[in-house]
Design an enzyme around this catalytic site. Structure first.
Site, PDB file in Angstrom:
ATOM      1  N   HIS A 123       0.803  -1.214   0.000  1.00 41.78           N
ATOM      2  CA  HIS A 123       0.000   0.000   0.000  1.00 41.78           C
ATOM      3  C   HIS A 123       0.840   1.269   0.000  1.00 41.78           C
ATOM      4  O   HIS A 123       0.306   2.358  -0.165  1.00 41.78           O
ATOM      5  CB  HIS A 123      -0.986  -0.015   1.179  1.00 41.78           C
ATOM      6  N   SER A 135      -0.521  -1.235  -6.164  1.00 41.55           N
ATOM      7  CA  SER A 135      -0.245  -2.376  -7.019  1.00 41.55           C
ATOM      8  C   SER A 135       0.498  -1.956  -8.274  1.00 41.55           C
ATOM      9  O   SER A 135       0.285  -0.869  -8.809  1.00 41.55           O
ATOM     10  CB  SER A 135      -1.559  -3.041  -7.429  1.00 41.55           C
ATOM     11  N   LYS A 187     -14.595  -8.105  -7.878  1.00 46.84           N
ATOM     12  CA  LYS A 187     -13.790  -8.933  -8.783  1.00 46.84           C
ATOM     13  C   LYS A 187     -13.104 -10.062  -8.003  1.00 46.84           C
ATOM     14  O   LYS A 187     -13.046 -11.211  -8.453  1.00 46.84           O
ATOM     15  CB  LYS A 187     -12.751  -8.050  -9.479  1.00 46.84           C
ATOM     16  N   ASP A 188     -12.594  -9.715  -6.827  1.00 48.16           N
ATOM     17  CA  ASP A 188     -11.960 -10.746  -5.982  1.00 48.16           C
ATOM     18  C   ASP A 188     -12.989 -11.774  -5.514  1.00 48.16           C
ATOM     19  O   ASP A 188     -12.682 -12.958  -5.401  1.00 48.16           O
ATOM     20  CB  ASP A 188     -11.292 -10.101  -4.763  1.00 48.16           C
ATOM     21  N   GLU A 207       5.571 -33.921  -1.400  1.00 45.32           N
ATOM     22  CA  GLU A 207       4.363 -33.344  -1.966  1.00 45.32           C
ATOM     23  C   GLU A 207       4.728 -32.575  -3.234  1.00 45.32           C
ATOM     24  O   GLU A 207       5.830 -32.054  -3.360  1.00 45.32           O
ATOM     25  CB  GLU A 207       3.736 -32.386  -0.952  1.00 45.32           C
TER      26      GLU A 207
END
Lengths: 258, 176, 419
Positions: free
Chosen positions: C213, C217, C241-242, C285
Site C-alpha cells: 500500500h 499495485s 472482482k476478488d 508433496e
C-alpha cells in the site's frame, strides 16, 4: 476481452491441476497395470450397494479376519451396511474382548458390545508375524486408500492367483500373484469357490467374493463417502450459482470503467 | 430499491442477491465448523454403562464412571430410607418425594455432581463428612444433601440428579 | 484521501478514539488501485483468503488431533470417521495446502511476468519470498503430523538435509530430532511449530500489505500511476472482482475436496509410520518437487542441499539481477519469451522431481537445474543490457466515455445514470 482472459486463466488452472495429479492410479506399485472395474461407488453420484457390502463383510468375517485386523471399524459402524441395532448386538456378542482392570485389578474378557472396535486376531505385530511365516498381515481398515489402484487393485490381487509362468521362480513359502509387486506374495490365495455361503443365494465364486470384499473394504476405508459425495453435489450447485451472481455483479459494477 | 429507474433497480437487486448468496454460503460453512465440537460418534457410542449392584452391601457406597462423570450408588440402611421418606416436602428447597428418585428404595443411584458448580460432593466413604443430613456434603461451597441426595442447605439450587437407568437383570443396572 | 463520514454515531464515537474505521476505509475502500489490473492480480487477495481457510480448518483439526507417535495416526482416523464433519475439515485442510501453493505460485509467476519485484517494490517482493519459505516449512511439518509412512520418511529425509552442513551437521540433525531418529520429540515440536508458523505468516502478510500500500499495485503495463484518472477505488471494483475469483477458486477446491480428496496425497501415507521399512518410492508433496529435482540433480550431498536452498534464495536478489528499467514483459520482447521458457523449466523440474533418480531423468534434471540458475544469474543481467524494450504508453487511463474517467475516479461508487 475480460471473458477471454478469464477462460485463459481457467485453462491454466486446469492445466496446473493436471500436472498436480501424478499419482492418478493408472499403475499400481511395481508398475503393473491394474484393470479397472465398474463399482457402484465410483463416480460423482456413486453409492455403496448394501447387498454387496454385507456379502463382503461376510467374506471378511469368515476368511480375512483370521489373520487381518480391522482396527478402525467398530461393531456400531455395521449400521452403515444395513444392520439394525439388535443385529449388531448379536454380531458383537459372538466376539470376546479384553476389558479391565476390574475391582481386583485383574483384566477379564467379556462379550463385545457395539461400541467396541473389531477385535484383532493377534495381540501384537510380533505375534502376527510369528503366526504367518514372518510376514505381517496388514490391517485392512484403510486398504483402499493405502494402495495405488484402490479397490481395483484389491480385486485384481484377490482374483490374481495363478500358476507361475514358465521361468518365474517362486521362493519357498511364497505364492505367485499376477498383480502383487514383484509377483511373489506371502499370503496364499485366501478365497476359494464356495468358501463362504451367501445367505442371499449369490454364487460364491472367487471373483464374486473378491469383488464383494473389495467393496466392503472400500466402505471400511471411508464410511463417510456417501455423505461426502452427496454434500459435494449440493456444494458445487450452490457455488456455481453464487459465482454466477458474483460475475453478473462484477460486470454491472465494471460496466462504467474501460 | 424505491428508485423508479429500472436499470438501477435491477442492478441493486443483483448486488443484493450476490451479497445474500455470499452470506448464505458463509452461514452454511459455519455449521460443520461448529458441529465438529459436539460429541463425536465414538463418544456417543460410549454413553451407556452397565454395573452389577449385587456386590454393594447395605450401608456401603461405590462410585462408578458414566460419561466421564462419577455416579454414586448407595445401598441405604433402613434408617436412612426412613429419614428420606419421612421428611416433610415443605422443608425441601427442591421438593421431591424419595420414591420418585429410586427404582428400588434400598439402592440409590445419583449423579455425583453438585448442582451448584459441578464439584464432586463428599460422603461416599465411611470417613467422609456427610453433611448435617447424613447424605453428602460438597466441600467447594458447602451444600448439604440428605440421604435421598436432595439439597437441604447451601447454594446448590436443585437435588443431585438421578441418571437415566434401569435394571436389565435382577442385579445389573444399565445407566444411560 | 478524504476523511470518511460515518452515519452511525457509535461508529463515529469509536472511530474518534480508535480510528480503525477510517483505516479500513482508506486501505480497503477508497484505496486507489490501477484500473487495468487483469485476473492474474486476483491471486494475492486469494492467497490471503486461503491462509484464513487453512488457519480455521487447522484450529479445528488441532482440537481433535493427538501429537504422540502412538496416537497421531489413530486420532487422524478418528477425525475422518467419528468427529462430526471431521472428514470435511481434514480434506479441506489437506487439499487446501496444495491449493495454497497453486495460488501462491501463480501469484509469484505473475510478479515475474509483470516485473512486480522492481523498484520501488523490492521489499514487498522479498517479504513475499519470506512468506513462501515459511509456507514451505509449515507445509512440510504439517505433512508429518498424520504420522503415516510418507510423513515419517519425509521428515527423515528432509531433516537429514541438514547433516550436509560440514562439522556441525550431525549435531544439528540430532538437535532437530530431539533424539537419534525421527520420533516422538520430533513429532511434538513439529506440531508446536506447525501451529505457530501460520501466525508468523499472518504477521509477514501484514508487512507485505503495508509495503504494497506504500506504492500501490503494479499493473499489466508496468508503468507508474500518473493520477486519479489511472485508478479506481478498491471497493467495489476489486472487492467484487476478488469475490468472483474466490467463487471460481472455491468451485475448483470443492471439486477436489468432495470428489478427488486423495488425488494429491500419496497412498503410503494411509499406512502408519514404520521406522523399520522405507516405502519403495518416496516423493515429497508436489509443491516441493522442483526443489527436490534440483537437490537430486547435484551428485554431491553438500552442494545438492546448497543448490536447493539457493534456488529459493536467488529470488531474494532478483530485483538486483534484473536491472531492466521496464517492468512488464509486454514491452520486453526477449524477456517475454524467456519467461515462458523459464515457466516450462519449472514445470519440467516438477515432473522430474516425481521421477526416479535414474537414467535419462538424472541428465534432464541437471540440464533443467542448470537452466534455472542460468535464467536468474546470467540471462536476466544480460537482458538488462542487451534487450531493447518497446516504447511504453504514456499513461494507464485513456479518456473513455467522453472523459468519464476523471469523473468516475472522483465518484467511483455512484452509478453514472444519477449524475
Amino acid at each position: 476481452m475480460v471473458l477471454q482472459r478469464f477462460v485463459r486463466g481457467l485453462l491454466f488452472l486446469s492445466f496446473s491441476l493436471l500436472i498436480l495429479i501424478p499419482n492418478a492410479p493408472l499403475k499400481a506399485a511395481g508398475g503393473i497395470a491394474v484393470p479397472s472395474q465398474e463399482w457402484s461407488f465410483s463416480g460423482v453420484f456413486g453409492t455403496f450397494d448394501r447387498g454387496e457390502l454385507q456379502r463382503g463383510f461376510q467374506v471378511y468375517k469368515e476368511v480375512c479376519a483370521g489373520c487381518h485386523s480391522l482396527n478402525y471399524i467398530s461393531f456400531r459402524n455395521l449400521a452403515d451396511l444395513g444392520f439394525n441395532d439388535e443385529e449388531i448386538k448379536v454380531i458383537a456378542k459372538e466376539y470376546e474382548v479384553e476389558d479391565g482392570p476390574n475391582n481386583d485389578g485383574e483384566m477379564f474378557t467379556r462379550s463385545a458390545i457395539p461400541s467396541d472396535t473389531w477385535p484383532a486376531p493377534y495381540p501384537n505385530d510380533n505375534a502376527a508375524r510369528s503366526g504367518n511365516n514372518g510376514a505381517l498381515p496388514p490391517d485392512l481398515s484403510l486398504m483402499v486408500d493405502a494402495r495405488v489402484g484402490g479397490a481395483d487393485y484389491l480385486y485384481a490381487l484377490l482374483s490374481g492367483y495363478h500358476d507361475a509362468p514358465e521361468g518365474q521362480e517362486v521362493a519357498d513359502g511364497m505364492y505367485y500373484n499376477a498383480y502383487y509387486p514383484g509377483h511373489q506374495i506371502a499370503m496364499p490365495s485366501p478365497l476359494s469357490d464356495d468358501g463362504v455361503e451367501y445367505s442371499d443365494g449369490t454364487a460364491a465364486t472367487i471373483n464374486q467374493q473378491a469383488r464383494d470384499v473389495s467393496a466392503f473394504l472400500a466402505w471400511a476405508t471411508e464410511p463417510n463417502m456417501e455423505q461426502r459425495k452427496r454434500m459435494g453435489v449440493m456444494v458445487l450447485i450452490f457455488l456455481t450459482a453464487m459465482t454466477g451472481l458474483f460475475y453478473v455483479s462484477k460486470r454491472k459494477i465494471w460496466a462504467d470503467v474501460h | 430499491m424505491a428508485d423508479t429507474n429500472e436499470g438501477t433497480t435491477r442492478r441493486d437487486f443483483i448486488h443484493v442477491a450476490s451479497a445474500t448468496a455470499g452470506a448464505l454460503g458463509v452461514a452454511c460453512v459455519a455449521w460443520p465448523f461448529i458441529d465438529q465440537m459436539n460429541p463425536a460418534a465414538d463418544t456417543l457410542a460410549l454413553s451407556s454403562t452397565e454395573f452389577d449392584v449385587s456386590g454393594v452391601e447395605e450401608g456401603m457406597a461405590v462410585t462408578i464412571v458414566w460419561r466421564g462423570k462419577p455416579v454414586f450408588i448407595r445401598h441405604r440402611t433402613q434408617k436412612e430410607i426412613q429419614e428420606a421418606t419421612e421428611v416433610k416436602l415443605d422443608d425441601l428447597p427442591d421438593p421431591q418425594v424419595d420414591s420418585d428418585r429410586t427404582t428400588r428404595p434400598e439402592m440409590l443411584v445419583l449423579l455425583g455432581v453438585c448442582t451448584h458448580l459441578g464439584c464432586v460432593p463428599l460422603g461416599q466413604s465411611a470417613t467422609d463428612p456427610k453433611g448435617e443430613w447424613g447424605g453428602w456434603f460438597c466441600p467447594c461451597h458447602g451444600s448439604h444433601y440428605d440421604t435421598s441426595g436432595r439439597i437441604r442447605k447451601g447454594p446448590a439450587p436443585t437435588n443431585l440428579a438421578v441418571p437415566p437407568y434401569k435394571y436389565i437383570s435382577d442385579s445389573v443396572i444399565k445407566i444411560g | 484521501m478524504s476523511e470518511p463520514k460515518f452515519n452511525n454515531s457509535l461508529i463515529r464515537w469509536i472511530d474518534h478514539r480508535l480510528p480503525i474505521f477510517t483505516f479500513m476505509h482508506h486501505e480497503m475502500h477508497e484505496y486507489p488501485t490501477p484500473k487495468n489490473l487483469n485476473y492474474w492480480w486476483n491471486f494475492g487477495s486469494l492467497a490471503g483468503i486461503v491462509l484464513v481457510i487453512m488457519i480455521m480448518s487447522g484450529i479445528v483439526l488441532a482440537m481433535h488431533y493427538t501429537a504422540h507417535v502412538d496416537h497421531a495416526f489413530q486420532s487422524v482416523e478418528r477425525i475422518m470417521r467419528d468427529v462430526n464433519y471431521g472428514w470435511l475439515v481434514r480434506y479441506i485442510h489437506a487439499n487446501g495446502a496444495s491449493f495454497f501453493f497453486i495460488v501462491v505460485y501463480i501469484h509469484i509467476f505473475r510478479g515475474l511476468y509483470y516485473g512486480s519485484y522492481k523498484a520501488p517494490r523490492e521489499l514487498l517482493w522479498m517479504l513475499g519470498v519470506v512468506i513462501l519459505i515459511l509456507m514451505m516449512a509449515t507445509a512440510f511439518m504439517g505433512y508429518v503430523l498424520p504420522w503415516g509412512q510418507m510423513s515419517f520418511w519425509g521428515a527423515t529425509v528432509i531433516t537429514n538435509l541438514f547433516s550436509a552442513i560440514p562439522l556441525v551437521g550431525e549435531s544439528i540433525v540430532t538437535l532437530l530430532w530431539g533424539g537419534f531418529s525421527v520420533d516422538n520429540p520430533t513429532l511434538n515440536r513439529f506440531y508446536a511449530l506447525h501451529y505457530l508458523l501460520p501466525f508468523v505468516i499472518v504477521g509477514v502478510v501484514v508487512l507485505h500489505i503495508v509495503a504494497l500500500h506504500r506504492f500501490g499495485s503494479n499493473n499489466p503495463l508496468g508503468i507508474d500511476v500518473r493520477g486519479n484518472q489511472d485508478t479506481i477505488s478498491f471497493h467495489p471494483y476489486y472487492t467484487v472482482k476478488d469475490a468472483f475469483g474466490l467463487g471460481v477458486f472455491l468451485i475448483l477446491l470443492s471439486a477436489v475436496v468432495f470428489f478427488l480428496p486423495n488425488s494429491m496425497g500419496h497412498p503410503d501415507n494411509y499406512i502408519p509410520a514404520n521406522p523399520m521399512v522405507t516405502p519403495a518410492h518416496i516423493v515429497p508433496e508436489w509443491y516441493f518437487l522442483p526443489f527436490y529435482a534440483i537437490l537430486r540433480a547435484i551428485p554431491d550431498k553438500l552442494f545438492g542441499v546448497l543448490a536447493m536452498f539457493a534456488a529459493i534464495g536467488v529470488l531474494f536478489i532478483l530485483p538486483w539481477l534484473d536491472r531492466s528499467p521496464v517492468r512488464s514483459a509486454t514491452f520486453r520482447p526477449i524477456y517475454k519469451v524467456m519467461f515462458w521458457v523459464f515457466l516450462f523449466d519449472c514445470v519440467a523440474l516438477t515432473w522430474l522431481g516425481a521421477k526416479p533418480a535414474e537414467g535419462i531423468y538424472v541428465i534432464l534434471s541437471r540440464l533443467f537445474t542448470a537452466y534455472y540458475f542460468f535464467h536468474f544469474l546470467i540471462l536476466l543481467p544480460a537482458l538488462s543490457i542487451f534487450e531493447t524494450p518497446r516504447s511504453l504508453p504514456k499513461s494507464i487511463g485513456k479518456p473513455v466515455l467522453g472523459g468519464g474517467g476523471a469523473a468516475m475516479a472522483a465518484a467511483p461508487a455512484a452509478p453514472r445514470e444519477r449524475s
